[in-house]
Scaffold this active site. Structure first.
Site, short mmCIF file in Angstrom:
data_model
loop_
_atom_site.label_atom_id
_atom_site.label_comp_id
_atom_site.label_asym_id
_atom_site.label_seq_id
_atom_site.Cartn_x
_atom_site.Cartn_y
_atom_site.Cartn_z
N LEU A 126 0.84 -1.20 0.00
CA LEU A 126 0.00 0.00 0.00
C LEU A 126 0.87 1.24 0.00
O LEU A 126 1.63 1.49 0.94
CB LEU A 126 -0.92 0.00 1.23
CG LEU A 126 -1.77 1.25 1.42
CD1 LEU A 126 -2.78 1.40 0.29
CD2 LEU A 126 -2.50 1.22 2.76
N HIS A 230 5.99 2.92 12.31
CA HIS A 230 6.58 4.14 11.78
C HIS A 230 5.56 5.27 11.85
O HIS A 230 4.35 5.04 11.71
CB HIS A 230 7.00 3.90 10.33
CG HIS A 230 7.90 4.94 9.76
ND1 HIS A 230 7.43 6.17 9.32
CD2 HIS A 230 9.24 4.96 9.52
CE1 HIS A 230 8.43 6.88 8.86
NE2 HIS A 230 9.54 6.18 8.95
#
Length: 338
Positions: A126, A230
């Protein structure tokens, strides 16, 4: 109009550019011409293949601006991981050290190398280019895969996972990998990540510690990022959690980012999506919805403001949307609220 469709061979330049833009830690989009071309060819073969059970198929989609033809993002589905190459994770578990005679009882976190997710389906690859991270584009790119799952259920396993990027800095340095590198490897994180992305995984089995790792022996920096995502991945995690995905203690072997999982029937969009027969005409103000046709090779998906009536069999869609989805009056579409 933003439109999802299967990738084609002539999309290669855009896919390569997205691989460059995706940066470190994005294993499924390595900057490697041969591998990216192979991904496209494999996807085209998967869409053309007759399937009754999940196997070594991979479905790669692109998000296209139908007005300009510009490719804005990509996402993918793997039918069943680990059938040809070993699919590794660490599982975060516990062991107990106790002694009745000494009155000692202590639980210790451990990381155990495993292949527990072999054979499950995976949401992957993605990536939405920065200029297009607006409106409902991110949700369309991610959640349209659930419409595809619902429509072509026999092509996928009962469980679906998504590996989320773990913590690393702008140079690609991972605190978790730094500890592994110092103790077991002579490779920096970007190199190890790249080798995995191009399918060269032998070094994992050869060099990865074979026995459980006591978390307390890791550096403090490494301990603190286990199961953390992240900063740029937080929206993706929130979206998946809203769909019913949860982490069961599995983390990536390189950056310790979490892997989340859900059973297909428990995914909200899969569960709530419904097939409707198409009517074409003007649509009064409605609510944002995901919509796809029901074709495999000609799969198309988009989002639009529609009037959903779950108790009815038909749905009205505007002519331009019908054209984009390649549907006519009386055809089936699958729809879900965004």
């Amino acid at each position: 109009m933003m439109l999802i469709r299967p990738i084609r061979a002539n999309d290669y330049p855009a896919l390569y550019q997205m691989a460059v833009e995706s940066g470190h830690g994005f294993t499924s989009l390595p900057v490697n011409e041969e591998l990216l071309m192979r991904k496209i060819s494999r996807s085209e073969a998967s869409f053309a293949k007759t399937v009754s059970a999940p196997g070594d198929e991979g479905y790669l989609f692109v998000l296209e601006d139908s007005t300009t033809g510009q490719i804005c993002g990509t996402s993918a589905l793997e039918a069943a991981v680990g059938l040809d190459d070993a699919f590794y994770h660490y599982h975060l578990g516990k062991v107990v050290h106790s002694s009745r005679s000494l009155g000692v009882y202590k639980t210790v976190d451990i990381l155990t190398l495993c292949n527990d997710y072999t054979g499950v389906s995976e949401l992957c690859t993605l990536f939405l280019r920065t200029p297009f991270r607006q409106k409902h584009n991110g949700r369309l790119l991610s959640k349209m895969r659930f419409l595809f799952l619902a429509e072509f259920r026999q092509r996928f396993a009962d469980k679906v996972i998504a590996e989320l990027r773990g913590v690393s800095d702008s140079q690609g340095n991972s605190p978790f990998w730094q500890w592994l590198q110092e103790n077991f490897f002579a490779l920096d994180f970007p190199t190890a990540d790249y080798l995995t992305g191009i399918g060269q995984k032998e070094f994992i089995a050869e060099l990865m510690p074979k026995y459980p790792i006591y978390v307390s022996l890791l550096s403090k920096a490494a301990q603190q990022v286990i199961g953390k995502v992240h900063e740029q991945t937080r929206p993706a995690l929130a979206l998946l959690e809203s769909e019913g995905f949860a982490c069961r203690g599995y983390v990536d072997i390189f950056d310790a980012g979490p892997t989340v999982e859900a059973r297909v029937e428990q995914i909200r969009t899969v569960r709530d999506s419904k097939r409707y027969l198409v009517k074409i005409g003007a649509v009064a103000a409605g609510e944002p919805c995901l919509i796809s046709n029901t074709s495999l090779n000609g799969f198309r998906a988009s989002w639009a403001e529609l009037n959903l009536a779950p108790e009815q069999e038909h749905i009205m869609i505007p002519p331009e949307l019908a054209t984009a989805l390649n549907v006519a009056a009386g055809d089936w579409v699958r729809v879900s609220k965004i």
